[in-house]
Motif scaffolding. Sequence first.
Motif, short mmCIF file in Angstrom:
data_model
loop_
_atom_site.label_atom_id
_atom_site.label_comp_id
_atom_site.label_asym_id
_atom_site.label_seq_id
_atom_site.Cartn_x
_atom_site.Cartn_y
_atom_site.Cartn_z
N LEU A 1 0.82 -1.21 0.00
CA LEU A 1 0.00 0.00 0.00
C LEU A 1 0.86 1.26 0.00
N LEU A 2 1.80 1.33 -0.93
CA LEU A 2 2.70 2.47 -1.05
C LEU A 2 2.13 3.53 -1.99
N LEU A 3 1.53 3.08 -3.11
CA LEU A 3 1.08 4.02 -4.14
C LEU A 3 -0.33 4.54 -3.89
N GLN A 4 -1.23 3.67 -3.38
CA GLN A 4 -2.65 4.04 -3.29
C GLN A 4 -2.90 5.31 -2.48
N PRO A 5 -2.26 5.49 -1.27
CA PRO A 5 -2.51 6.74 -0.51
C PRO A 5 -2.03 7.98 -1.26
N LEU A 6 -0.95 7.85 -2.03
CA LEU A 6 -0.43 9.01 -2.73
C LEU A 6 -1.32 9.37 -3.92
N ILE A 7 -1.83 8.35 -4.62
CA ILE A 7 -2.76 8.61 -5.74
C ILE A 7 -4.05 9.23 -5.21
N TYR B 1 0.90 10.60 5.82
CA TYR B 1 1.67 10.49 7.06
C TYR B 1 2.01 9.03 7.38
N ASN B 2 1.00 8.12 7.28
CA ASN B 2 1.24 6.71 7.59
C ASN B 2 2.24 6.09 6.63
N ARG C 1 5.75 4.38 7.74
CA ARG C 1 6.05 2.98 7.41
C ARG C 1 7.37 2.87 6.65
N LEU C 2 7.64 3.84 5.76
CA LEU C 2 8.91 3.84 5.03
C LEU C 2 10.09 4.00 5.99
N GLN C 3 9.93 4.88 6.98
CA GLN C 3 11.00 5.09 7.95
C GLN C 3 11.22 3.87 8.82
N ILE C 4 10.12 3.16 9.15
CA ILE C 4 10.25 1.94 9.97
C ILE C 4 10.97 0.85 9.19
#
Length: 585
Positions: free
Chosen positions: A481-487, A550-551, A555-558
Motif C-alpha cells: 500500500l505504497l502508491l494508493q494513498p499518494l494517488i 503520514y502513515n 512505514r517507510l522510515q520503519i
Amino acid sequence: MARKYFLKNLVFFLLPLLAPLLILGVFALALLQGNIKSNLEKSNLNLLTQTKANVDLILNEIDSLGLYFDKDPKIVKRLKDILSKKSLSLEELDSLDFIKNTIETTANSKPYLYSIYIYFERGGRNFFSSTQGLSNLDRFDDTSWYPDYFAMKARHNFWCKKRLIKQYPLDTKDTAIISIAKKLYSPGSLSGDGVLVLNILPGYVNHILKNLAVLKDQTILVLDETDEIVFQNAAQPYLANMNISRFKQSPQAFFSIVSDRKRYSISVIHSDRHGWSYISIVPNQSLYQPLSALVAFTVFLLILSLMLGTALTYSITRKKYRQLERVLKVIDAAKSGSPLPPLPERAHDEYDYIIQSLLTTFIEQNYLKIQLSERKYKLQASEFKALQSQINPHFLYNTLHTIYWEVLNLTGQPNKANQMIANLTDILEYSLSRPNDRVTLAEEIKNARSYIEIQQIRYQNLFEVIWEYDEADLQIKTVKLLLQPLIENSIYHGIKEQGGGVIKIKLKHCKACLKISVIDNGIGISKAKLQEIRKQLGAAAEPSQHIGVYNTHKRLQIYYGSDSGLRVISKPNFGTAVIIKIPLA
C-alpha cells in the motif's frame, strides 16, 4: 583481608591520580626549561642588537665628521691655516664661523655629545672646540686627550678612553665622559697628522640601557677593542669576580659559565667595524626562578594528593568493606532461612542497591510466579483474539462475491457496478491478507490500478493516469500500500479541486535506490500549507489531515530507516509531486 583490600584500593586509586600529575609536571618542566633557554637566546640577541644599533648611531657621528674633515682638501687646508696663524683674515674668519656652526650644530643636536675637538699637528697647541671655538691647550682645562693622541696614533686609527674632566674652571666635581677619537689624514698623506675627538656623556647611553626590558639582575655591557667597559646598564656585584674579556674569545654566541658556584648564561655579539663587543650576563637563579617555583608547587601537589588520596582511600575502603559484610549476611540469611534484615528505603550507593535487589528478589519471588501465570493467560487470550480477527476478512470477501453475482443476475450482463465490486474485492484482499509481508512492485501496481479504475468510474474519467516504469524493476520488493494513498491524495487535493487533470506515476532506477514519483498538475499547495505538511511528517503524533501520506511516510522510515520517507514538492497552480526513494541494498 581488610588490610589487603585497602592496599589494593590505594594502588588503583592513587596510581591514576598521581601518574598524570607526575608526567605532566616532568613534561612541563622539560618543556619550560627548553623554552626558557630558546627564548632567552632570542631575547638576548634582540637586546644586544638593539644596543649595538644605539651605539652605532654614536659611532656614525664620528665617522661622518671624520669624512668631512678628512676628505675635503679645502676644509682641511683652511682649518690648518686657521689653527697655525695668530691673526686671521676676514675670509678665514668666515671659514672659522662656518666650521664652528657645523660642529656646534652636530654637538647641540645630540643629547649624548658633551663636546667635539678637532686638532691638527700643524696648529701646534691650537685646536678647535665645539664649546669655546678656537682654543689653546695652555688656556684650556681639558687637555688629557692631547697626550693620549700621541700615545695612540702610531698603533690605532680609532680608540676610546674614559676620562674625568671639569666642566668649568671652578667646578669641584668632575664630570665622567668617554672620549672616542678618530685619527685624521690630510689629503694625499699616508700617516695621520690630526685627531677628531667626540666627548660622550656615558650617563645618557647607560640610561638607555637601563630602560631596556631586561630580566632581574641581568647586565648589558659594551666593551671596546681593549676589553674596557664603555657602557653598562647596571653595576652588578657578580661582575667583580668575572673575567669579562674571555667572553669575547668564546666561539659560541650563547653559552654558560660558573662563577662563585653560580651558573650564568652569556650572550655575545661582535662589531667588526671598530672591534667592540656587546655582552649580556643573566644569573640562572633569576632566569629559572619560575621553574623552581613550578617544581616546588608540583612537589607540594604530589604530597598533598598522596595524603588526601590515602585518607580518601581509607574512608572508602572502610565503608565498602562494611557494606560487603552486609551483602554476605543477607545471602547467608537467605540460604539458611533466617529472618531477612529490613529493606533499605533508598539506595545511596551500589551496595545498597545490591542489598535492596537481593531482598526484593527473595521477598517477591512468589509474586513473580503469579505475574508469570498472568502473562501466560494474557498471551493465550491475545492469540485467541488474533485467530478470531482472521474470520472478518473472509466474511467480507464472501459477501462481496455474493453481491457481485446478484448484480450480474439482475442486469444479465457485466456492468460498471460489477467492475467496481470486483476491484474493491481485489483491494480488500490485497490490503488485509499478509499485512506484514513485503510485496513486489508488480503486485503494488496491480492494486493501484484497481483503485484507479474505481475512482475513474466514480468521477466519470475526470482525470488521466500515465504510468512510466521499466519491466525489469517490477520484481523489486517494497512495503504494501505504497502508491494508493499518494494517488488518493492527488485526486482529492489536486485534480478534483480544479475539475480535471493528469496524474503521472514514474518509477526510475537510480544507482542504489528506486525513485518513485507521483506527480499531478492539480491546484498545488500554498507555501504555508506545504510547510505545515512537512512539519506534520516530522512530528511524532498523527495529524488530523493527510493521514494516508503520514502513515506511508512513517512505514517507510520503519522499514528503511529514519533517513528514508517521502518528500513533498509543490507550487500553487502548477501541481504537486511526492517523491519516494527505496534503498535496493
